[in-house]
Motif scaffolding. Structure first.
Motif, PDB file in Angstrom:
ATOM      1  N   GLY A   6       0.815  -1.215   0.000  1.00 27.83           N
ATOM      2  CA  GLY A   6       0.000   0.000   0.000  1.00 27.83           C
ATOM      3  C   GLY A   6       0.845   1.260   0.000  1.00 27.83           C
ATOM      4  N   GLY A   7       0.182   2.391  -0.155  1.00 28.64           N
ATOM      5  CA  GLY A   7       0.851   3.680  -0.104  1.00 28.64           C
ATOM      6  C   GLY A   7       1.384   4.114  -1.459  1.00 28.64           C
ATOM      7  N   LEU A  33      -0.384  -6.615   9.350  1.00 27.30           N
ATOM      8  CA  LEU A  33       0.329  -5.728  10.263  1.00 27.30           C
ATOM      9  C   LEU A  33      -0.036  -4.271  10.012  1.00 27.30           C
ATOM     10  N   PHE A  34       0.012  -3.833   8.769  1.00 29.61           N
ATOM     11  CA  PHE A  34      -0.246  -2.426   8.489  1.00 29.61           C
ATOM     12  C   PHE A  34      -1.725  -2.075   8.638  1.00 29.61           C
ATOM     13  N   THR A  39      -3.612   4.299  10.971  1.00 32.87           N
ATOM     14  CA  THR A  39      -3.068   5.639  10.760  1.00 32.87           C
ATOM     15  C   THR A  39      -1.881   5.950  11.668  1.00 32.87           C
ATOM     16  N   ALA A  40      -1.541   5.067  12.606  1.00 36.41           N
ATOM     17  CA  ALA A  40      -0.394   5.299  13.491  1.00 36.41           C
ATOM     18  C   ALA A  40       0.913   5.380  12.709  1.00 36.41           C
ATOM     19  N   ARG A  63       3.753   4.155   3.271  1.00 34.34           N
ATOM     20  CA  ARG A  63       2.485   4.517   3.902  1.00 34.34           C
ATOM     21  C   ARG A  63       2.561   5.789   4.755  1.00 34.34           C
ATOM     22  N   GLY A  64       3.670   6.520   4.648  1.00 29.58           N
ATOM     23  CA  GLY A  64       3.719   7.831   5.286  1.00 29.58           C
ATOM     24  C   GLY A  64       4.541   7.972   6.546  1.00 29.58           C
TER      25      GLY A  64
END
Length: 187
Positions: A6-7, A33-34, A39-40, A63-64
């Motif tokens: 993702g991301g 896991l993600f 959003t953490a 993912r940021g």
């Protein structure tokens, strides 16, 4: 070969050197896991302590995460990871080619999320966990991801760590833990 789930780098392929003693976290385990982290991960400072392929830290950056430090002692794996970071124009990422316990003996800089996936049956999981806590490598409300052989279960962990989520995929047990502040109240 793995892919980013993702991301911003979603779908990119991740190759790692043949012959390196790497046991990358499978796609479906990383996806779980993600999802657990939610959003953490956005803006988090992360430590990928036994980086190997770097899949966990790269997924975090995609993912940021604001920063990832990758610790990997294998020269070929560290080199491949460095090339990937350059190719993908990763922002704030650092690779330390060193032993994980040696790294943890250095001056601490607290992390929000730590990925802890040492070689199975090495005894490094328990020792790394103790050092992370004792040497103040963790933010007050840090999240810690652990992988271990499912048949062995979790080793003794610091008293301030509590399991939030746990699953098994084949021979691998994977767990998300939270660090809670030590109890400072006296009776």
């Amino acid at each position: 070969m793995l892919r980013i789930i993702g991301g911003t780098w979603r779908g990119r392929k991740l190759r790692f050197p043949p012959g390196a003693a790497i046991r990358p976290t499978p796609d479906r385990v990383r996806e779980t896991l993600f999802n657990w982290l939610g959003t953490a991960i956005r803006g988090a400072r992360c430590l990928d302590l036994f980086a190997g392929s770097g899949a966990l830290g790269l997924e975090a950056l995609s993912r940021g995460a604001s920063h990832v430090t990758f610790i990997e002692r294998d020269a070929a794996a560290a080199h491949a990871l460095r090339e990937r970071l350059i190719e993908w124009q990763a922002g704030d990422a650092r690779i330390e080619r060193t032993d994980a316990l040696r790294y943890l003996a250095g001056a601490p800089s607290p992390f929000d999320i730590v990925f802890l996936d040492p070689p199975f049956a090495s005894g490094l999981l328990e020792r790394s966990a103790a050092r992370l806590e004792e040497r103040h490598w963790l933010a007050a409300d840090a999240r810690i991801y652990l992988e271990c052989a499912a048949r062995e279960g979790l080793p003794p962990l610091p008293a301030t760590w509590r399991v939030l989520k746990a699953k098994q995929a084949g021979e691998v047990g994977y767990h998300l833990l939270a660090r809670t502040a030590p109890d400072t109240h006296t009776a």
